[in-house]
Design a protein around this motif. Sequence first.
Motif, PDB file in Angstrom:
ATOM      1  N   ARG A  81       4.054   7.567   8.631  1.00  0.00           N
ATOM      2  CA  ARG A  81       2.736   7.223   8.091  1.00  0.00           C
ATOM      3  C   ARG A  81       2.500   7.973   6.781  1.00  0.00           C
ATOM      4  N   GLU A  82       2.055   7.241   5.795  1.00  0.00           N
ATOM      5  CA  GLU A  82       1.827   7.834   4.474  1.00  0.00           C
ATOM      6  C   GLU A  82       0.375   7.643   4.064  1.00  0.00           C
ATOM      7  N   ASN A  83      -0.014   8.366   3.022  1.00  0.00           N
ATOM      8  CA  ASN A  83      -1.365   8.269   2.457  1.00  0.00           C
ATOM      9  C   ASN A  83      -2.464   8.553   3.483  1.00  0.00           C
ATOM     10  N   LEU A  84      -2.210   9.529   4.348  1.00  0.00           N
ATOM     11  CA  LEU A  84      -3.211   9.904   5.339  1.00  0.00           C
ATOM     12  C   LEU A  84      -4.241  10.829   4.716  1.00  0.00           C
ATOM     13  N   LEU A  85      -5.481  10.743   5.213  1.00  0.00           N
ATOM     14  CA  LEU A  85      -6.505  11.691   4.810  1.00  0.00           C
ATOM     15  C   LEU A  85      -6.168  13.056   5.395  1.00  0.00           C
ATOM     16  N   ARG A  86      -6.799  14.089   4.863  1.00  0.00           N
ATOM     17  CA  ARG A  86      -6.465  15.453   5.295  1.00  0.00           C
ATOM     18  C   ARG A  86      -6.640  15.628   6.801  1.00  0.00           C
ATOM     19  N   GLY A  87      -7.762  15.157   7.331  1.00  0.00           N
ATOM     20  CA  GLY A  87      -8.008  15.298   8.768  1.00  0.00           C
ATOM     21  C   GLY A  87      -7.007  14.527   9.596  1.00  0.00           C
ATOM     22  N   GLN A  88      -6.642  13.324   9.144  1.00  0.00           N
ATOM     23  CA  GLN A  88      -5.655  12.517   9.856  1.00  0.00           C
ATOM     24  C   GLN A  88      -4.282  13.177   9.833  1.00  0.00           C
ATOM     25  N   LYS A  89      -3.944  13.759   8.698  1.00  0.00           N
ATOM     26  CA  LYS A  89      -2.646  14.420   8.559  1.00  0.00           C
ATOM     27  C   LYS A  89      -2.554  15.624   9.490  1.00  0.00           C
ATOM     28  N   GLU A  90      -3.634  16.407   9.574  1.00  0.00           N
ATOM     29  CA  GLU A  90      -3.641  17.579  10.456  1.00  0.00           C
ATOM     30  C   GLU A  90      -3.515  17.155  11.916  1.00  0.00           C
ATOM     31  N   GLU A  91      -4.214  16.074  12.268  1.00  0.00           N
ATOM     32  CA  GLU A  91      -4.152  15.569  13.644  1.00  0.00           C
ATOM     33  C   GLU A  91      -2.737  15.102  13.974  1.00  0.00           C
ATOM     34  N   GLU A  92      -2.103  14.402  13.015  1.00  0.00           N
ATOM     35  CA  GLU A  92      -0.744  13.923  13.242  1.00  0.00           C
ATOM     36  C   GLU A  92       0.237  15.082  13.394  1.00  0.00           C
ATOM     37  N   THR A  94      -0.369  18.112  14.432  1.00  0.00           N
ATOM     38  CA  THR A  94      -0.591  18.761  15.734  1.00  0.00           C
ATOM     39  C   THR A  94       0.040  17.951  16.854  1.00  0.00           C
ATOM     40  N   LEU A  95      -0.153  16.636  16.799  1.00  0.00           N
ATOM     41  CA  LEU A  95       0.412  15.753  17.817  1.00  0.00           C
ATOM     42  C   LEU A  95       1.933  15.825  17.833  1.00  0.00           C
ATOM     43  N   LEU A  96       2.538  15.727  16.662  1.00  0.00           N
ATOM     44  CA  LEU A  96       3.998  15.689  16.585  1.00  0.00           C
ATOM     45  C   LEU A  96       4.640  17.024  16.967  1.00  0.00           C
ATOM     46  N   LYS A  97       3.922  18.128  16.758  1.00  0.00           N
ATOM     47  CA  LYS A  97       4.452  19.428  17.177  1.00  0.00           C
ATOM     48  C   LYS A  97       4.322  19.618  18.686  1.00  0.00           C
ATOM     49  N   ALA A  98       3.345  18.944  19.295  1.00  0.00           N
ATOM     50  CA  ALA A  98       3.126  19.099  20.739  1.00  0.00           C
ATOM     51  C   ALA A  98       4.100  18.267  21.555  1.00  0.00           C
ATOM     52  N   ILE A  99       4.473  17.098  21.053  1.00  0.00           N
ATOM     53  CA  ILE A  99       5.277  16.146  21.824  1.00  0.00           C
ATOM     54  C   ILE A  99       6.570  16.750  22.387  1.00  0.00           C
ATOM     55  N   PRO A 100       7.361  17.514  21.607  1.00  0.00           N
ATOM     56  CA  PRO A 100       8.616  18.053  22.154  1.00  0.00           C
ATOM     57  C   PRO A 100       8.429  18.892  23.417  1.00  0.00           C
ATOM     58  N   LEU A 101       7.319  19.635  23.511  1.00  0.00           N
ATOM     59  CA  LEU A 101       7.082  20.461  24.699  1.00  0.00           C
ATOM     60  C   LEU A 101       6.990  19.611  25.959  1.00  0.00           C
ATOM     61  N   PHE A 102       6.431  18.404  25.827  1.00  0.00           N
ATOM     62  CA  PHE A 102       6.239  17.545  26.990  1.00  0.00           C
ATOM     63  C   PHE A 102       7.453  16.670  27.266  1.00  0.00           C
ATOM     64  N   CYS A 103       8.304  16.493  26.260  1.00  0.00           N
ATOM     65  CA  CYS A 103       9.537  15.745  26.484  1.00  0.00           C
ATOM     66  C   CYS A 103      10.581  16.597  27.209  1.00  0.00           C
ATOM     67  N   PHE A 104      10.539  17.909  26.973  1.00  0.00           N
ATOM     68  CA  PHE A 104      11.413  18.856  27.671  1.00  0.00           C
ATOM     69  C   PHE A 104      10.550  19.965  28.271  1.00  0.00           C
ATOM     70  N   PRO A 105       9.735  19.612  29.297  1.00  0.00           N
ATOM     71  CA  PRO A 105       8.834  20.603  29.882  1.00  0.00           C
ATOM     72  C   PRO A 105       9.554  21.661  30.704  1.00  0.00           C
ATOM     73  N   ASP A 106      10.835  21.414  31.007  1.00  0.00           N
ATOM     74  CA  ASP A 106      11.588  22.299  31.897  1.00  0.00           C
ATOM     75  C   ASP A 106      12.290  23.430  31.159  1.00  0.00           C
TER      76      ASP A 106
END
Length: 464
Positions: A81-92, A94-106
């Motif tokens: 995703r490109e041309n995101l607003l600042r708030g949207q970029k921060e949300e993205e 945060t989301l993308l950094k969180a996902i790996p923890l739940f893909c390998f929770p073990d």
Amino acid sequence: MAQQFTSFFRNSFRRRSTTKVVNQVPVKEISAQLEARRTEVATLSYSGGHLFFEYLVVVSLRKQKSGAAYEPQITYQFPKRENLLRGQKEEEETLLKAIPLFCFPDGNNWSPLSEYTSETFSFVLTNIDGSRKFGYCRRLLPAGQGPRLPEVYCIISCLGCFGLFSKILDEVEKRRQIAKAVIYPFMQGLREAPFPAPGKTVRIKSFIPESGTEIIELTRPLDSRFEHVDFGSLVQRLSPEQILWLFASAVLERRIIFLAEELSVLSQCIHAVAALLYPFTWEHTYIPVLPQVLIDTVCCPTPFMVGVQKQFKEEVLDRPMEEVLIVDLCDGCFLKQVGDEDVILPQKLQMELLSSLNQHQKESQTAKQVNTSISEACIQFFIQTVGHYSSYLKHGRPGPGAFQERAFCKAVHSKTTRRFLKKFVKTQMFSLFIQEAETSSAIQAGYFQQKVTEYHEKKKREKS
């Protein structure tokens, strides 16, 4: 990274869980939660036309610079995703950094494998505003020779429909065994297709080398209550009595921990328990697959429903916990109980519910029949306990209506049911349910209200 997101998720959980007593929750906070719940309900009961997913990411294990441990990292993201607003970029971010923890929770202690049975599971990320995103995962061993590390294909969507996304992941895995590049044209076609309305089918054309063009049909269940749930996974592992006591604990919004070895079992069983609460919604901390770095969540004083892999059982039991129900899905037992689970529900209604839960064992039923019979049994319980709520909603002009709580409880003749109601009306799920009804100009003509009307009409016929 783990410490950063431990803090983030705890803050998110606290925001969602505030308190169970509506009179102690600030009006602004209740309004915010109500609006979030409305958004979620709208998302889950739309009439079609939405995008299937927001992202497809591939999460791979990469060796850390120090030591032999591996760290899960996103190695591919579609779309970018490109041309995101600042708030949207921060949300993205945060989301993308969180996902790996739940893909390998073990945890990070992996080693290359020659054989690995692929697993399908899901997780839920709850934003600070209460809205939810679903992660649908297929963990598999990529094609190749010799020992290698598993990777996870994770689809992030705001749509809750586990069965449909499982089929999509089947197609993803089939293409991965050919070549990773074959996956992305299929996902692009999927992204361009509208999400089907209930009971409808969408057809996706997809080219596979040496096989030609395939037509993949994806059908959405007609009954949206069963889009994200399979009660069969629950009834295979727990007795009817245990399911009844688990339901009772969830109804009073208690702290519940599930243990299982397989990620798929955890996610399926927790989604099933949450679905038992229909027409109400679990409003507190909800983590079907809890990453190891977030184990301290089980010490929270507020209600939660979390799933933990059994290899971390001792870590869980070593934590200081009060009034918690710990469910071992592997051995089909409760490791820890409050002690009153069998007397939470009114005795007469409890016996009726237990009889209905026993029915699937007496008869040979299909998965669809099991889903229907168990769901209907719990709906009947709520009809008989709170089905008269609409008679105690008084709407003024103008402005929202007012719920007459005391009169609502007194209207029930059974003393045991009244005792139950006095506790249930203080839960967050009931408070937000009533809050939504108060702000509506008319009672919503949903499935629950339809069943309430049928119940009262049947009673009238019996009297006459």
